[in-house]
Design a protein around this motif. Structure first.
Motif, PDB file in Angstrom:
ATOM      1  N   HIS A  79       1.988   8.611  -0.084  1.00 53.44           N
ATOM      2  CA  HIS A  79       2.537   7.285   0.185  1.00 53.44           C
ATOM      3  C   HIS A  79       1.470   6.454   0.863  1.00 53.44           C
ATOM      4  CE1 HIS A  79       6.941   8.878   0.170  1.00 53.44           C
ATOM      5  NE2 HIS A  79       6.373   8.873  -1.011  1.00 53.44           N
ATOM      6  N   HIS A  83       4.705   2.028   2.817  1.00 52.21           N
ATOM      7  CA  HIS A  83       5.392   2.377   1.574  1.00 52.21           C
ATOM      8  C   HIS A  83       6.861   1.927   1.556  1.00 52.21           C
ATOM      9  CE1 HIS A  83       6.678   5.045  -1.721  1.00 52.21           C
ATOM     10  NE2 HIS A  83       7.725   5.230  -0.983  1.00 52.21           N
ATOM     11  N   ASN A  84       7.631   2.364   2.573  1.00 50.70           N
ATOM     12  CA  ASN A  84       9.059   2.027   2.589  1.00 50.70           C
ATOM     13  C   ASN A  84       9.288   0.543   2.748  1.00 50.70           C
ATOM     14  OD1 ASN A  84       9.765   4.637   2.222  1.00 50.70           O
ATOM     15  ND2 ASN A  84      10.319   5.028   4.356  1.00 50.70           N
ATOM     16  N   LEU A  85       8.453  -0.075   3.594  1.00 51.90           N
ATOM     17  CA  LEU A  85       8.597  -1.512   3.829  1.00 51.90           C
ATOM     18  C   LEU A  85       8.396  -2.260   2.518  1.00 51.90           C
ATOM     19  CD1 LEU A  85       9.014  -3.718   5.875  1.00 51.90           C
ATOM     20  CD2 LEU A  85       6.558  -3.811   6.227  1.00 51.90           C
ATOM     21  N   ARG A  86       7.402  -1.827   1.742  1.00 47.83           N
ATOM     22  CA  ARG A  86       7.131  -2.510   0.477  1.00 47.83           C
ATOM     23  C   ARG A  86       8.348  -2.403  -0.450  1.00 47.83           C
ATOM     24  NH1 ARG A  86       2.228  -3.136  -2.861  1.00 47.83           N
ATOM     25  NH2 ARG A  86       1.145  -2.020  -1.232  1.00 47.83           N
ATOM     26  N   TRP A  87       8.920  -1.212  -0.528  1.00 43.58           N
ATOM     27  CA  TRP A  87      10.090  -1.054  -1.408  1.00 43.58           C
ATOM     28  C   TRP A  87      11.232  -1.947  -0.944  1.00 43.58           C
ATOM     29  CZ3 TRP A  87      11.018   1.292  -5.982  1.00 43.58           C
ATOM     30  CH2 TRP A  87      10.033   2.161  -6.484  1.00 43.58           C
ATOM     31  N   LEU A  88      11.457  -1.978   0.357  1.00 50.85           N
ATOM     32  CA  LEU A  88      12.554  -2.802   0.878  1.00 50.85           C
ATOM     33  C   LEU A  88      12.322  -4.267   0.557  1.00 50.85           C
ATOM     34  CD1 LEU A  88      13.412  -1.311   4.382  1.00 50.85           C
ATOM     35  CD2 LEU A  88      14.896  -1.512   2.397  1.00 50.85           C
ATOM     36  N   HIS A 137       3.864   2.043  -7.944  1.00 54.82           N
ATOM     37  CA  HIS A 137       4.306   3.442  -7.946  1.00 54.82           C
ATOM     38  C   HIS A 137       3.321   4.296  -8.737  1.00 54.82           C
ATOM     39  CE1 HIS A 137       6.870   6.914  -7.971  1.00 54.82           C
ATOM     40  NE2 HIS A 137       6.855   6.950  -9.293  1.00 54.82           N
ATOM     41  N   ASN A 235       9.813   8.440  -3.284  1.00 63.98           N
ATOM     42  CA  ASN A 235       9.834   7.047  -2.831  1.00 63.98           C
ATOM     43  C   ASN A 235      11.263   6.585  -2.551  1.00 63.98           C
ATOM     44  OD1 ASN A 235      11.079   6.081  -5.226  1.00 63.98           O
ATOM     45  ND2 ASN A 235       9.112   6.321  -6.255  1.00 63.98           N
ATOM     46  N   LEU A 236      11.348   5.379  -2.026  1.00 66.33           N
ATOM     47  CA  LEU A 236      12.632   4.908  -1.504  1.00 66.33           C
ATOM     48  C   LEU A 236      13.721   4.846  -2.567  1.00 66.33           C
ATOM     49  CD1 LEU A 236      13.396   4.048   1.304  1.00 66.33           C
ATOM     50  CD2 LEU A 236      13.208   1.690   0.590  1.00 66.33           C
ATOM     51  N   LYS A 239      14.882   8.200  -3.340  1.00 72.34           N
ATOM     52  CA  LYS A 239      15.652   8.708  -2.201  1.00 72.34           C
ATOM     53  C   LYS A 239      17.083   8.183  -2.258  1.00 72.34           C
ATOM     54  CE  LYS A 239      13.004   9.609   2.040  1.00 72.34           C
ATOM     55  NZ  LYS A 239      11.598   9.318   1.847  1.00 72.34           N
TER      56      LYS A 239
END
Length: 1596
Positions: A79, A83-88, A137, A235-236, A239
């Motif tokens: 990641h 990473h998570n922030l980008r998906w959100l 991704h 990835n988010l 998940k």
């Protein structure tokens, strides 16, 4: 997009981008290009087009060729920063872009021509957004960050363009009142943030502008490929939707899931990691002195500290989900309201910059917009809800693993005295592990509900109040008032469940006895007496189950009826309170779905409260357990107490120096330590001691409890490398002395000094460094200890002997030989690879003891402690063991042996003898010393030795007790070989490599067991079945009718309103519209609905009860009449399981699952029906959704069943590991094997946890997918009904109805699949029971009826055997071949022969227990094949070789039929030499016998069995090796008694020791099923070469 618009002749396509009205405002660029709204939009297209053009070739070319080479695990772990922030951010961006598209379309609806520029840029941006995340991704998975440059450029461009547009809007005075202004502002913000994220990646990974890019390593878990649980690493999006589970779940169809498939646990979830977390939390709690919380509070705080954070996350998710849940009712209200607006005219939007703008209010009043918003809200809500569940459950599972490990570590340090004094039993500890840790886990699952419920209820009530005013509160009050009732019902339920459990465990105890003694019961024709006793207990259990069923049905009824009642009261009040009641469909249906939402937390309330109470109790228990005495601490604390006082004390208490004698150090250090110690020692320099003394105890006082010491004033030394024997009477503390030496007892005072051994090399185990912190016993070495009660692991025989040591073949052979285990191994089905222990093959006491001794011999420790190893062995074996094992094996290896024994004839072999008496040492020394110092004692020993030697002469080689044990084992094995394992045949066929076979089995796994379902329902009988079906169908039809009537009524209200406006009536009522008629119909329907709810819930439970009763009854009767063969080929555990777990499932679980399944299925069907009725178009969309659902559930069910079985099967070894450890604590601690056992525990826990985790993830996988399908249903239904209403004048009430039902579908669909999966697992029980019901019973009917058999038959007892052949089963070889014999009345016949010659089969043939396929037996002129079995067996007597007693009274054991008088019973006891024994017992004949007759010795039990045969007074008695476990003296008495008491009756004795039949009238010698010799014993003895003579010689 353009095709919809037909261009007028003058325009070209290019113009359509800005629309083509004649006024040229759209193309007016007088104020500069940037002031043209259309141009601004066109400018915004640029970045998106750029991204699409750049990325597509890279995506297609690059990844098309590369994807196959990418490392499988690579895709999950890498990641980039942020990473998570980008998906959100991307998700938010996409949502806002959808809003922008929608806003453009809505504003475009006002103008005559299409303005593509209003929504085309937004559409392109949407595509670009999706592309950006896919592209990202792929870059991430292939770890090629340089390509992120394209994204960087894109974010910069997009940010700049949007900023320009935003600036221009502000400049022209377009403010926040216009929706597009807000959207543009938000987009600027989002693009800015994404740009920041991108720059952060550059700074983090330094892939450009920096000289050295950073290296990235995968997490440890993924470096080995064993981890298959990827939830923490993906990835988010994956998940949130459990996408990574897809391949896993679909592959379950191809091959079953087992532990290999699910792999290892990720490190963060392993029990060890979590235990460390918990331990740290505990230690932090304890640090501040004085303020530390005590008891349960400590545990709660530690749990909060260790596992609180993920729980807060779960609660947050839950809040978000619950708040989003209210979007449903609000959107319904908005949509219906929008449709039912009378005037559909909407004012022109404002035009600025040459384009249209609308306000957010107008935007949200559009029904289609609301439908799309509802769809998104549902998707989000479901995702959050599942995430909340998942996080809570994962935390719960981690917590369970941690606590189990903590309990286990505590067990390892427990004081053995706690166990022996009964403060803690094995069962209690197992309950802690099995029940209490699970209670805590469940509490953590349900914890988020505790916080979420109040919020949900408050928000729901507020919204209802806003819709309906005061009447809503009244409806809510109805729900609130009924909630306590529900709680009351729930508590009652758990109480009845407890009492049911008591009865069922009593029933199981009886069933167990019945099955264990089934052979005896059949031979005595007593099976019906015991059967009735089980049936009687079952009757009580069923009464308790009736209460259970009643409460269950009440709770089901309330769940269904409360919402109806609440809605009814609310609407009645609402209509009556307000004169001009605004009961529009919008209000009615919104409040209806609000009530559905409100009821859910109230259902959960009772279970959450119950779970909380249970968790509190469990923590209380755990804290008591954690505070119980520990073994190391005891000595530490006592050390502090005594060493402070006078000097004289220092001599008494010398445990402190012990800590210095570290065996791991080189001996030289130890010298130094000892010289320090010399001052205190005083009496002898330790240098000598070091040479020859291994252990020394000086003035030791030891105790088990806090009472007076068990061992007092102990002064002993155990010489090094010698054989020391400890002798003394029973109960004088010999075993305690060993345990005291091992540090298992509490030391009051004195010292135990362990000496360091010269040969350190042979010390096997170096991993002991783990066991730090074990206090001062740490300093002693490992001791091979064989306890008095043998202790076996649930493992193979080899594993039990080697016990974690490396396998050395010659050594293993020698040990096996010394313990004479080879013959036993040969009998076992898989040789020494056979499972023994609790769950394995049942071994006899002697066999267990020999295995336990073999383990001690095999271990390579310098010290061996044997605690009475000869107790369960006969004289030959003990001699062999003494000579080969102890004197040869152990002596050769110079090992120090301490032997506790009663066999005084071995004393001459001892190098050192310790004699004990009443907890003190009587004397110690060599035999010579003792002969000199204590002559009386020596003389006493001598006489005893002499007596024991005589016994030795008497005992005989031909057939010793051991042979008997082996024979029992062989018999059990012989029958076992036919059937290998307990579980279904499916597993067997899976192992065959045949592909067709496998695919067929796989197909079987995929189908639902409809046949079992049929069996289940058909057991209920026709009447109940019809009642069940009718009530269910009627109830659901009524439910639909109620809601339909509501729609009808509210539509009429609206129509009446419109009419009233037309007629200018001030109040609707004036125009002749009255609510009362509608209301009364509504009330009647509701009341009927409530009544039917009650009917269905009662019908379901009633059906369940009837089936439970039927199935158990027929199962019991089938089993009781089944032929013996069934019990010999089926393991007892397997049959018992049918009576325990399977019966329990049928009693308690299937009815509720069935009810839930029926309810959710019918609800779904009725909902889909209603939607299709409202908007038939829906049916077209239904087809793909239905297909999707079908496949999802099909795959899920198979995977779920496998995982559920895995979870159950991994739990068993875990629990048995706990009970094993508790039972073998002393052995494990003596060998210093704690670390190894901890390691095994961690493996078992992790295996169980990974199965649980996968099961959870699979459930979430299903639910997320089903919820998404449900959301699609809602979207389709909403769009279709809105369109239908706007263009085809569909009544607004029906639109509301359709939408309310659509919302319900998404709720009930996953319930349906989950229940289907549960039902499938539970129907397995029905299937297994059905399998047993198919067994053929024995043929109980004879050709003669009972009345035709003469009353006193057989009077004479003459037996003619004519050409008899016998086999155990039609598929097996005959065991008797063409036997002929004639026995005259009153003759005493002896039958002898080697093991397996068919002696016992001969005796069983008289009772028709075996298949007599040729010839016949005639007793007193009646062929026994013609008699009814019951009659035949009740007229003969037999005494079996293994004595069986039942729990109950002595009277019941002798005469269960209650036919004999007391005098007869006493007489029989007198004959059997038991009269004095029984007289001395409290209650005499009514004294209790415990289960299996445990309160009598083996010999006494055998005598009771004899007495039982005497009570029967039949003229033929058969004794099958009946005197095998009786000592010589008693046996000779018995022989005499039998001869006198049975002087006039026929007695057939199957001889165990040949000399018992020397005075018989006739001897039959058998070999391999045929009669070899048949004559008077004297005649046979005269022939020198007869087989009988050779037997007698061997017996001398």
């Amino acid at each position: 997009m353009i095709s919809r618009y037909k261009p007028s002749p003058g325009s070209t396509m290019s113009l359509a981008f800005c629309g083509n009205e004649n006024n040229s405002v759209a193309y007016n660029v007088d104020g500069g290009v940037l002031n043209n709204g259309c141009f601004l939009d066109a400018l915004n297209v640029v970045p998106h087009v750029f991204l699409l053009f750049i990325t597509f070739p890279i995506l297609f070319i690059g990844w098309g060729s590369q994807s196959s080479k990418v490392h499988i695990h690579h895709s999950t772990w890498l990641h980039f920063p942020g990473h998570n922030l980008r998906w959100l951010l991307t998700f938010v961006l996409l949502f806002i872009l959808v809003c922008e598209i929608a806003e453009g379309i809505v504003s475009d609806g006002f103008s005559q021509s299409l303005h593509l520029h209003l929504y085309m840029p937004a559409g392109l941006a949407f595509m670009a957004g999706i592309t950006s995340i896919i592209y990202y991704h792929n870059i991430e998975t292939s770890n090629f960050p340089k390509l992120l440059l394209a994204l960087l450029i894109y974010w910069v461009l997009a940010f700049i363009m949007k900023t320009i547009k935003f600036a221009k809007y502000t400049e022209h005075g377009i403010g926040p009142r216009q929706l597009r202004y807000c959207i543009t502002g938000l987009l600027v913000l989002l693009y800015g943030l994404l740009l920041a994220v991108e720059i952060n990646v550059i700074l983090g990974r330094r892939y450009m502008c920096f000289a050295d890019p950073t290296e990235v390593k995968p997490p440890e878990d993924l470096q080995d490929l064993g981890v298959r649980f990827l939830q923490p690493f993906v990835n988010l999006l994956s998940k949130a939707t459990y996408w990574w589970m897809n391949t896993f779940i679909t592959s379950a169809h191809r091959r079953p899931i087992d532990l290999k498939v699910i792999g290892k646990l990720p490190i963060a979830m392993r029990a060890l990691t979590n235990y460390m977390k918990l331990r740290k939390a505990f230690e932090e709690q304890k640090k501040p002195q004085g303020t530390a919380p005590q008891g349960p509070k400590l545990i709660w705080q530690a749990l909060r500290k260790a596992f609180g954070r993920p729980l807060i996350l779960s609660i947050t998710f839950r809040f978000l989900a619950d708040l989003l849940g209210f979007a449903g009712p609000l959107c319904i209200s908005g949509i219906v309201h929008h449709i039912s607006k009378d005037n559909r005219t909407i004012q022109q939007p404002m035009t600025l910059l040459g384009i249209y703008f609308i306000s957010s209010k107008e935007f949200l009043e559009n029904a289609y917009v609301l439908a799309v918003l509802l769809f998104f809200a549902l998707l989000l809500q479901r995702t959050f809800l599942q995430a909340s569940y998942y996080v809570a459950i994962e935390t719960g599972i981690n917590l369970r693993g941690a606590i189990q490990t903590k309990i286990y570590n505590k067990i390892m340090r427990l004081c053995t005295s706690n166990m022996s004094m009964g403060e803690l039993t094995v069962a209690q500890i197992c309950n802690l592990v099995a029940i209490d840790t699970n209670q805590l886990m469940w509490f953590f699952f349900l914890c988020p509900n505790l916080w979420a419920m109040p919020v949900q209820i408050i928000v729901g009530v507020i919204l209802l109040y806003y819709l309906l005013g005061i009447s809503a509160l009244i409806g809510a009050t109805v729900i609130a008032v009924l909630a306590p009732v529900q709680y009351f019902v729930a508590t009652k339920l758990s109480q009845t469940q407890k009492s049911t459990l008591e009865y069922s465990s009593e029933r199981l105890k009886k069933t167990n006895e019945l099955l264990r003694g089934i052979k005896l019961l059949k031979l005595y024709a007593w099976e019906h007496i015991f059967c009735d006793s089980v049936e009687e207990t079952r009757g009580k259990e069923l009464t308790s189950l009736q209460a259970f069923a009643l409460y269950t049905s009440i709770s089901i009824f309330m769940n269904a009826a409360i919402p109806i009642a609440a809605v009814l009261t609310t609407f009645v009040v609402h209509v009556h309170i307000s004169e001009d009641a605004d009961l529009s469909p919008a209000v009615a249906f919104a409040s209806l779905s609000l009530f559905h939402i409100l009821v859910t937390p109230l259902f959960l309330l009772s279970s959450v409260v119950r779970s909380t109470v249970k968790a509190l109790v469990s923590v209380q228990k755990l804290s008591e357990f954690f505070s119980s005495d520990e073994i190391g601490d005891e000595q530490e604390t006592r050390a502090m107490l005594t060493s402070g006082s006078s000097n004289h004390n220092q001599n008494r208490y010398q445990a402190v120096p012990l800590k210095v004698v570290n065996r791991k150090r080189p001996p030289r250090d130890d010298w130094n330590n000892y010289s320090l110690q010399g001052d205190h020692e005083g009496d002898r320099p330790s240098h000598d001691m070091d040479q020859d003394i291994c252990i020394k105890i000086t003035s030791g006082y030891f105790t088990w409890t806090d009472g007076p010491p068990t061992l007092s004033n102990v002064d002993i030394k155990i010489p090094f490398g010698k054989l020391t024997m400890i002798v003394g009477q029973v109960g004088c503390g010999k075993s305690s002395l060993l345990l005291a030496t091992l540090g298992e007892m509490q030391r009051v005072s004195g010292t135990v000094t362990w000496n360091s051994f010269p040969n350190l090399e042979s010390e096997g185990d170096e991993s002991l460094k783990d066991a730090a912190g074990d206090g001062d016993i740490r300093k002693r070495g490992a001791v091979a200890y064989a306890s008095q009660k043998p202790w076996l692991l649930n493992a193979t025989l080899v594993e039990n002997i080697t016990f974690e040591m490396p396998m050395i073949k010659p050594r293993y052979k020698a040990v096996i030989e010394a313990c004479s285990l080879q013959p036993d191994i040969d009998i076992l089905p898989q040789g020494d690879q056979t499972e023994v222990g609790e769950r394995g093959i049942i071994l006899s006491g002697g066999q267990k003891q020999r295995i336990s001794v073999a383990r001690a011999l095999y271990q390579q420790t310098n010290l061996v402690f044997l605690d009475d190893p000869f107790s369960a062995l006969d004289i030959h074996l003990s001699d062999h063991l003494m000579q080969d094992g102890i004197l040869k094996l152990l002596r050769e290896e110079k090992r120090t042996v301490v032997l506790v024994t009663h066999k005084l004839q071995y004393l001459p072999h001892a190098d050192w003898i310790i004699a004990m008496k009443d907890g003190t040492i009587q004397t110690e020394g060599t035999l010579k010393d003792i002969q000199n110092s204590e002559p009386e004692l020596f003389e006493q020993w001598k006489t005893l030795m002499h007596r024991q030697d005589q016994e030795f002469e008497k005992e005989t080689v031909a057939a010793s007790m051991t042979d008997l044990e082996r024979k029992n084992l062989r018999r059990a094995m012989y029958s076992r070989e036919a059937i290998r394992t307990e579980e279904d045949e499916e597993e067997e066929s899976l192992e065959s490599d045949d592909d067709d076979n496998l695919s067929q089995v796989m197909r079987q796994r995929a189908t639902i067991p409809w046949r079992s379902c049929g069996t289940y329902l058909s057991s209920a009988g026709l009447l109940l079945l019809t009642l069940l079906l009718l009530s269910q169908l009627l109830k659901h039809s009524l439910m639909v009718a109620i809601d339909y009537w509501l729609a009808h009524w509210t539509s009429h209200v609206i129509a009446a309103k419109i009419e009233a406006t037309a007629r200018n009536c001030s109040v609707v009522q004036d125009c002749g519209f009255s609510h009362s008629w509608y209301l009364s119909v509504f009330s009647v329907l509701c009341c009927l609905g409530i009544v039917l709810c009650l009917a269905t819930s009662v019908a379901v439970e009633w059906t369940g009860l009837k089936v439970a009763k039927e199935l158990h009854h027929s199962l019991l009767n089938k089993i009781i009449l089944a032929p013996m063969r069934l019990f010999e080929t089926t393991p007892l555990g397997s049959i018992l399981n049918r009576f325990s777990t399977d019966t329990n499932t049928i009693d308690q679980h299937i009815p509720t699952t069935l009810e839930c399944l029926a309810r959710s299925t019918l609800l779904c069907v009725s909902a889909l029906g209603v939607i299709s009725y409202v908007t038939p178009v829906f049916l077209i969309a239904l087809l793909p959704l239905a297909v999707a659902c079908y496949f999802i559930q099909k795959y899920f069910r198979v995977a779920s069943r496998d995982l559920q079985q895995l979870e159950d099967s991994t739990q068993l070894p875990l629990l048995s590991h706990f009970s094993e450890t508790v039972e073998g604590l002393t052995t494990i601690r003596a060998l210093r094997y704690e670390p190894r056992f901890r390691q095994r525990l961690l493996q078992f826990t992790d295996a169980n946890n990974i199965a649980s985790l996968f099961l959870t993830a699979a459930n979430r996988w299903l639910e997320v997918r089903m919820e998404y399908v449900g959301a699609c249903v809602v979207l389709v239904a909403a769009v279709a009904s809105i369109t239908n209403s706007l263009y085809n004048q569909l009544s607004t009430g029906l639109v509301g109805l359709g939408l309310t039902y659509a919302l319900m579908v998404s709720n009930y669909m996953n319930w349906m699949v989950r229940n289907l999966a549960d039902m499938e697992v539970q129907l397995g029980s029905v299937k297994r029971i059905n399998g047993l019901l198919k067994t053929e019973p024995e043929n109980y009917e004879g050709l003669l009826t009972v009345s035709q058999v003469p009353d006193g038959w057989p009077r004479q007892g003459e037996i003619k055997i004519q050409n008899l052949s016998v086999r155990y089963d039609a598929t097996l070889k005959p065991v008797l071949k063409n036997v002929n014999a004639h026995i005259n009345p009153g003759q005493k016949v002896g039958i002898c022969g080697r093991t397996g010659s068919g002696k016992s089969s001969f005796s069983l043939a008289f009772f028709r227990m075996v298949d007599m396929f040729e010839g016949r037996i005639v007793i007193d002129d009646i062929d026994i094949a013609k008699l009814p079995l019951q009659t035949l067996r009740s007229r003969l007597s037999i005494i079996l070789q293994d004595p069986i007693l039942f729990s109950g009274t002595i009277r019941f054991n002798l005469d269960p039929e209650m036919k004999a008088t007391d005098q007869m019973l006493w007489e029989a006891l007198d004959i059997a030499q038991l009269k004095p024994v029984v007289k001395s017992l409290p209650g005499g004949l009514d004294a209790t016998v415990t289960e299996g007759g445990e309160n009598f010795s083996q010999g006494q039990r055998q005598l009771f069995c004899l007495a039982r045969a005497f009570v029967r007074k039949s003229s033929i008695l058969i004794m099958d090796e009946a005197t095998a476990s009786i000592d010589m003296a008693t046996e000779s008495i018995l022989q005499k008694v039998v001869m006198t008491a049975f002087a006039d009756r026929t007695v057939v004795t199957i001889a165990h020791r040949v000399h018992t039949i020397l005075n018989a009238d006739l001897v039959i010698v058998m070999k391999r099923g045929i009669i070899l010799e048949y004559d008077r014993p004297e005649a046979l003895l005269d022939k020198e070469d007869s087989v009988f003579t050779s037997f007698v010689r061997a017996d001398k």
